[in-house]
Every structure is written in structure tokens, then in C-alpha cells.
Motif scaffolding. Structure first.
Motif, PDB file in Angstrom:
ATOM      1  N   ASP A  85       0.822  -1.204   0.000  1.00  0.00           N
ATOM      2  CA  ASP A  85       0.000   0.000   0.000  1.00  0.00           C
ATOM      3  C   ASP A  85       0.860   1.260   0.000  1.00  0.00           C
ATOM      4  N   ALA A  86       1.965   1.249   0.732  1.00  0.00           N
ATOM      5  CA  ALA A  86       2.850   2.415   0.773  1.00  0.00           C
ATOM      6  C   ALA A  86       3.475   2.683  -0.597  1.00  0.00           C
ATOM      7  N   ASP A  87       3.756   1.626  -1.355  1.00  0.00           N
ATOM      8  CA  ASP A  87       4.293   1.795  -2.703  1.00  0.00           C
ATOM      9  C   ASP A  87       3.258   2.419  -3.628  1.00  0.00           C
ATOM     10  N   LEU A  88       2.029   1.923  -3.554  1.00  0.00           N
ATOM     11  CA  LEU A  88       0.960   2.484  -4.379  1.00  0.00           C
ATOM     12  C   LEU A  88       0.724   3.950  -4.022  1.00  0.00           C
ATOM     13  N   ALA A  89       0.810   4.269  -2.738  1.00  0.00           N
ATOM     14  CA  ALA A  89       0.620   5.653  -2.303  1.00  0.00           C
ATOM     15  C   ALA A  89       1.721   6.560  -2.849  1.00  0.00           C
ATOM     16  N   ALA A  90       2.971   6.097  -2.835  1.00  0.00           N
ATOM     17  CA  ALA A  90       4.083   6.903  -3.349  1.00  0.00           C
ATOM     18  C   ALA A  90       3.896   7.184  -4.839  1.00  0.00           C
ATOM     19  N   VAL A  91       3.496   6.176  -5.591  1.00  0.00           N
ATOM     20  CA  VAL A  91       3.257   6.364  -7.024  1.00  0.00           C
ATOM     21  C   VAL A  91       2.091   7.324  -7.231  1.00  0.00           C
ATOM     22  N   ARG A  92       1.031   7.168  -6.454  1.00  0.00           N
ATOM     23  CA  ARG A  92      -0.128   8.061  -6.564  1.00  0.00           C
ATOM     24  C   ARG A  92       0.264   9.502  -6.255  1.00  0.00           C
ATOM     25  N   THR A  99      -2.308   5.737 -12.034  1.00  0.00           N
ATOM     26  CA  THR A  99      -1.006   5.449 -12.640  1.00  0.00           C
ATOM     27  C   THR A  99      -0.755   3.949 -12.573  1.00  0.00           C
ATOM     28  N   PRO A 100      -0.423   3.301 -13.692  1.00  0.00           N
ATOM     29  CA  PRO A 100      -0.199   1.860 -13.679  1.00  0.00           C
ATOM     30  C   PRO A 100       1.030   1.461 -12.847  1.00  0.00           C
ATOM     31  N   VAL A 101       0.854   0.425 -12.044  1.00  0.00           N
ATOM     32  CA  VAL A 101       1.938  -0.169 -11.266  1.00  0.00           C
ATOM     33  C   VAL A 101       1.983  -1.643 -11.647  1.00  0.00           C
ATOM     34  N   LEU A 102       3.082  -2.055 -12.265  1.00  0.00           N
ATOM     35  CA  LEU A 102       3.253  -3.422 -12.730  1.00  0.00           C
ATOM     36  C   LEU A 102       4.065  -4.207 -11.715  1.00  0.00           C
ATOM     37  N   LEU A 103       3.594  -5.384 -11.358  1.00  0.00           N
ATOM     38  CA  LEU A 103       4.317  -6.257 -10.439  1.00  0.00           C
ATOM     39  C   LEU A 103       4.759  -7.488 -11.194  1.00  0.00           C
ATOM     40  N   ALA A 104       6.069  -7.735 -11.188  1.00  0.00           N
ATOM     41  CA  ALA A 104       6.625  -8.909 -11.847  1.00  0.00           C
ATOM     42  C   ALA A 104       7.383  -9.739 -10.825  1.00  0.00           C
ATOM     43  N   GLY A 105       7.469 -11.021 -11.089  1.00  0.00           N
ATOM     44  CA  GLY A 105       8.256 -11.906 -10.253  1.00  0.00           C
ATOM     45  C   GLY A 105       9.730 -11.776 -10.587  1.00  0.00           C
ATOM     46  N   PRO A 106      10.590 -12.414  -9.805  1.00  0.00           N
ATOM     47  CA  PRO A 106      12.033 -12.349 -10.060  1.00  0.00           C
ATOM     48  C   PRO A 106      12.439 -12.816 -11.454  1.00  0.00           C
ATOM     49  N   ASP A 107      11.603 -13.651 -12.090  1.00  0.00           N
ATOM     50  CA  ASP A 107      11.898 -14.113 -13.440  1.00  0.00           C
ATOM     51  C   ASP A 107      11.489 -13.090 -14.497  1.00  0.00           C
ATOM     52  N   GLY A 108      10.886 -11.979 -14.063  1.00  0.00           N
ATOM     53  CA  GLY A 108      10.458 -10.940 -14.986  1.00  0.00           C
ATOM     54  C   GLY A 108       9.055 -11.127 -15.526  1.00  0.00           C
ATOM     55  N   ALA A 109       8.417 -12.243 -15.180  1.00  0.00           N
ATOM     56  CA  ALA A 109       7.056 -12.495 -15.657  1.00  0.00           C
ATOM     57  C   ALA A 109       6.065 -11.613 -14.902  1.00  0.00           C
ATOM     58  N   LEU A 110       5.236 -10.931 -15.650  1.00  0.00           N
ATOM     59  CA  LEU A 110       4.244 -10.052 -15.047  1.00  0.00           C
ATOM     60  C   LEU A 110       3.241 -10.874 -14.251  1.00  0.00           C
ATOM     61  N   ARG A 111       3.048 -10.492 -12.998  1.00  0.00           N
ATOM     62  CA  ARG A 111       2.069 -11.162 -12.131  1.00  0.00           C
ATOM     63  C   ARG A 111       0.734 -10.447 -12.157  1.00  0.00           C
ATOM     64  N   LEU A 112       0.788  -9.123 -12.076  1.00  0.00           N
ATOM     65  CA  LEU A 112      -0.448  -8.337 -12.113  1.00  0.00           C
ATOM     66  C   LEU A 112      -0.133  -6.884 -12.338  1.00  0.00           C
ATOM     67  N   ALA A 113      -1.173  -6.169 -12.720  1.00  0.00           N
ATOM     68  CA  ALA A 113      -1.086  -4.728 -12.893  1.00  0.00           C
ATOM     69  C   ALA A 113      -2.087  -4.098 -11.939  1.00  0.00           C
ATOM     70  N   ALA A 114      -1.649  -3.093 -11.229  1.00  0.00           N
ATOM     71  CA  ALA A 114      -2.517  -2.373 -10.310  1.00  0.00           C
ATOM     72  C   ALA A 114      -2.512  -0.911 -10.732  1.00  0.00           C
ATOM     73  N   GLU A 115      -3.378  -0.152 -10.106  1.00  0.00           N
ATOM     74  CA  GLU A 115      -3.365   1.283 -10.307  1.00  0.00           C
ATOM     75  C   GLU A 115      -3.099   1.947  -8.974  1.00  0.00           C
ATOM     76  N   ALA A 116      -2.298   3.010  -9.013  1.00  0.00           N
ATOM     77  CA  ALA A 116      -2.070   3.780  -7.800  1.00  0.00           C
ATOM     78  C   ALA A 116      -3.421   4.325  -7.352  1.00  0.00           C
ATOM     79  N   ARG A 117      -3.716   4.152  -6.077  1.00  0.00           N
ATOM     80  CA  ARG A 117      -5.001   4.620  -5.557  1.00  0.00           C
ATOM     81  C   ARG A 117      -4.827   5.269  -4.220  1.00  0.00           C
TER      82      ARG A 117
END
Length: 117
Positions: A85-92, A99-117
Motif C-alpha cells: 500500500d505504501a508503494d501504491l501511495a508513493a506512485v499516486r 497510474t499503472p503499477v506493474l508487479l513482476a516476479g524475479p523471473d520478470g514475468a508479469l504477475r499483475l497490474a494495479a493502479e495507484a489509488r
């Protein structure tokens, strides 16, 4: 938050940069943000005795310190299941809600996309 399969080349780039920062520095997370002018800022986790910042908080701080006025997108590479939540807040705070926030695993594979809220 949603699952995403197709990524813009610029979004792939910030995931790659975030992954590289994580691996190069041997830190738990790597992050990259892209500002309103297309400039990128890359960072890893900061874990000092007197200062603790996530990689994404550090990347946002670097963008602000360099004069960025807004963000187009952010990416974090982590073992986490979702952005903190603190990361999303900083981006917001810099990029605004949505603002799109992309989360990827260590292998670089995208896990999910969130929006700063």
C-alpha cells in the motif's frame, strides 16, 4: 488489480530495468518508474539501520529529486503477491490516481497490474 498478458514495449523496459537492479544489487526488490518525459529512474531496496525504503519508494524519490512532475508508469520486481500500500501511495502522490503499477516476479514475468489509488 488485474491480470495482464500484453505489455507495451516501454512497460517491458521498466520491468527489465527493475529486474536488473534487483539482481545487480542483490536486494529483495528492484523498481523502475517512467516520468512524464519518458525518463526512467531505477532503484533497489534501501535497508540501512536508520533508513528503510522499498525499491519503488526509492525510485519515486529519485524521480522527484531529479525534477519529475508526474509518472506514466511504475514497475516492481519482487517475491510479493501484490504491491505494498505504501508503494501504491508513493506512485499516486507523484503520478496521480490511476497510474499503472506493474508487479513482476524475479523471473520478470508479469504477475499483475494495479493502479495507484
Amino acid at each position: 488489480m488485474s491480470d495482464v498478458t500484453e505489455l507495451d514495449p516501454e512497460d517491458k523496459k521498466i520491468i527489465t530495468l527493475a529486474r536488473s537492479a534487483r539482481a545487480r544489487n542483490g536486494v529483495p526488490e528492484g523498481a523502475a518508474v517512467r516520468d512524464e518525459n519518458g525518463r526512467t529512474y531505477v532503484a533497489g531496496t534501501v535497508a540501512l539501520e536508520s533508513l528503510k525504503l522499498s525499491a519503488l519508494q526509492t525510485a519515486v524519490a529519485m524521480a522527484v529529486a531529479s525534477g519529475a512532475k508526474s509518472l506514466e508508469a511504475a514497475a516492481v520486481v519482487s517475491e510479493a503477491e501484490r504491491p505494498a500500500d505504501a508503494d501504491l501511495a508513493a506512485v499516486r502522490d507523484l503520478g496521480g490516481a490511476g497510474t499503472p503499477v506493474l508487479l513482476a516476479g524475479p523471473d520478470g514475468a508479469l504477475r499483475l497490474a494495479a493502479e495507484a489509488r
